[in-house]
Scaffold this active site. Structure first.
Site, mmCIF file in Angstrom:
data_model
loop_
_atom_site.group_PDB
_atom_site.id
_atom_site.type_symbol
_atom_site.label_atom_id
_atom_site.label_comp_id
_atom_site.label_asym_id
_atom_site.label_seq_id
_atom_site.Cartn_x
_atom_site.Cartn_y
_atom_site.Cartn_z
ATOM 1 N N CYS A 1 0.830 -1.211 0.000
ATOM 2 C CA CYS A 1 0.000 0.000 0.000
ATOM 3 C C CYS A 1 0.861 1.255 0.000
ATOM 4 O O CYS A 1 1.265 1.744 1.055
ATOM 5 C CB CYS A 1 -0.937 -0.008 1.204
ATOM 6 N N CYS B 1 -0.570 4.228 1.921
ATOM 7 C CA CYS B 1 -0.482 4.134 3.386
ATOM 8 C C CYS B 1 0.936 4.408 3.862
ATOM 9 O O CYS B 1 1.156 5.081 4.858
ATOM 10 C CB CYS B 1 -0.836 2.733 3.886
ATOM 11 N N ASP B 2 1.898 3.826 3.161
ATOM 12 C CA ASP B 2 3.229 3.699 3.734
ATOM 13 C C ASP B 2 4.313 4.529 3.040
ATOM 14 O O ASP B 2 5.446 4.569 3.512
ATOM 15 C CB ASP B 2 3.643 2.219 3.741
#
Lengths: 107, 357
Positions: B166, B169-170
């Site tokens: 992701c 997200c990261d």
């Protein structure tokens, strides 16, 4: 109620010096899976407050603390016991799975 | 939340309960008209249509096995091609809106994974992780697909410590670092370009000598000076140091030679695997494992079982096509019930919208 927000500045008093084990939800506004986990963490905060202190740290606003604990992916949940990380849970999970992971800390 | 396990019907506009309490015996006592498995755009659209058709659908939103609750859109940022949102909308927000819409018409949500199904009889029986046993006349499968993993040494150990599926997200954690994106399609290019907002360098590792991505995405990636390419290369191993990722071992697919490439992160964009393991033994799948439906309907090879979204579509795989097939599945289920399908001695009512119990 739910999880209490903490920051880098009150990290020591709120997390490291807590008498009870502390569950920390590392999250950010832009993270979709975090939005799935946060309400579950809030529920655990309300239901298990006698056993577990539950807080959340916004990694966007507190990058130093996130870095200090090697957070490279969110959502990550860390349980602190006696000022040290004792358990790491990476990724979104449902409530039943999460409570299972937390079985050492909640009855 | 109350301690009493029961299904809560939220009033219009109220925030959805985060998770349904487990152990809901009243749901086990009756035969449902429609159960939907899956909480992405396909499942939620099916729920909107089924609820408006008074089928009182139950939607089971998995939590672990098939990917994130809410589906792959929850891992994206701006969705710019969903009609009706002229200024774009965030993926998670689009899903939340769809869920609210489904709930507004009476869809009930159970937040846990389905562990087994019996689809062979007129009544379909499902079991969930908490042991809930549900019977339904029609089943709509909208279980989607989940990111394919590399399945190489180091991947599991470094998951969340450098390895991620992701980027939205990261990516943040890789400011001024070197990251690798594995894959050669549109999503790989999208992730690589997104990651250049944070990373000082992004290396795209692709097993062939040219990309599979669309021309426009290739052009965008090629002209981004932070993106480099390692063609004809596969990841043989992910290396770690002190619990964090430190690099990868790459194998040259032409010469077979191996080399080490230092990197702090690795993002996977090597396609998806349809989530069909619950049904593999009874439902027909194509060569790539996707459920086969009787186009233009969404009927599978078993009566009363319908499939929609990415689990049956490896051609288009868009939010809007998933929503479209979800709509079709709900209408197909409604017609099947109206035609008397799914009625047995155990559930004698002829009127399909009447729920027993």
């Amino acid at each position: 109620m739910g999880a209490t927000p903490v920051t880098t500045s009150d990290w020591t008093t709120e997390v490291l010096e807590s008498d009870r084990p502390v569950l920390v939800d590392f999250w950010a506004e832009w993270c979709g899976p975090c939005k799935m986990v946060s309400p579950i963490v809030d529920e655990i905060a309300d239901e298990r407050s006698d056993e577990l202190k539950v807080v959340k740290l916004n990694v966007d606003e507190n990058p130093d603390t996130a870095r200090e604990y090697g957070i490279m992916s969110i959502p990550t949940l860390l349980v602190f016991k006696g000022g040290r990380p004792d358990k790491r849970i990476v990724g979104a999970k449902g409530k039943a799975a999460l409570l299972k992971d937390l079985k050492d800390y909640v009855s | 939340m109350s301690d009493t396990p029961k299904i809560i019907l939220s009033p219009v506009g109220a925030p959805a309960p985060a998770s349904e309490p487990t152990g809901t015996p009243e749901l086990e006592d009756r035969v449902h008209d429609t159960i939907i498995i899956g909480s992405g755009p396909a499942g939620l659209t099916a729920a909107v249509y089924a609820a408006r058709a008074n089928l009182q659908p139950i939607l089971i939103e998995g939590v672990l096995e098939g990917g994130p609750t809410g589906g792959q859109l929850t891992l994206t940022t701006d969705v710019e091609n969903f009609p009706g949102f002229s200024a774009g909308i965030l993926g998670p927000e689009l899903i939340t809106n769809m869920r609210d819409q489904a709930e507004r018409f009476g869809t009930r949500f159970i937040t846990e994974d389905v562990t087994s199904v019996d689809l062979t009889g007129d009544l379909k029986v499902l079991e969930t992780a908490s042991g809930l046993r549900l019977s339904t006349r029609t089943l709509i499968i909208a279980t989607g697909a989940k990111p394919r993993r590399l399945e190489v040494p180091g991947e599991d150990e470094l998951w969340g410590s450098g390895v991620s599926a992701c980027a939205t997200c990261d990516g943040f954690f890789f400011r001024d670092k070197h990251v690798i994106v594995v894959g050669g399609g549109d999503s790989a290019m999208e992730e690589a370009i997104f990651l250049t907002k944070f990373a000082s360098k992004v290396t795209v590792v692709h097993r062939r000598d040219q990309l599979r991505a669309s021309v426009i995405m290739q052009e965008r990636a090629f002209k981004n000076d932070r993106i480099e390419f390692a063609f004809n290369a596969t990841v043989a191993e992910i290396l770690g140091e002190g619990g964090l990722m430190s690099g990868v071992v790459l194998t040259d697919t032409v010469t077979g030679e191996q080399r080490t490439l230092a990197a702090d992160g690795l993002f996977l964009a090597i396609g998806h695997i349809p989530n069909t393991w619950l049904f593999d033994d009874v439902l027909d799948t194509d060569d790539e494992g996707y459920l086969i439906v009787d186009e233009p309907s969404t009927a599978t090879n078993l009566p009363g079982v319908f499939a929609c979204g990415d689990v049956m579509d490896h051609t288009y795989r868009q939010a809007v096509t998933a929503a479209g097939t979800g709509c079709r599945a709900a209408i197909d289920a409604e017609r099947y019930l109206a035609g008397g399908g799914g009625v047995t001695a155990a559930s004698p009512e002829a009127e399909p919208t009447v729920v027993s119990g």
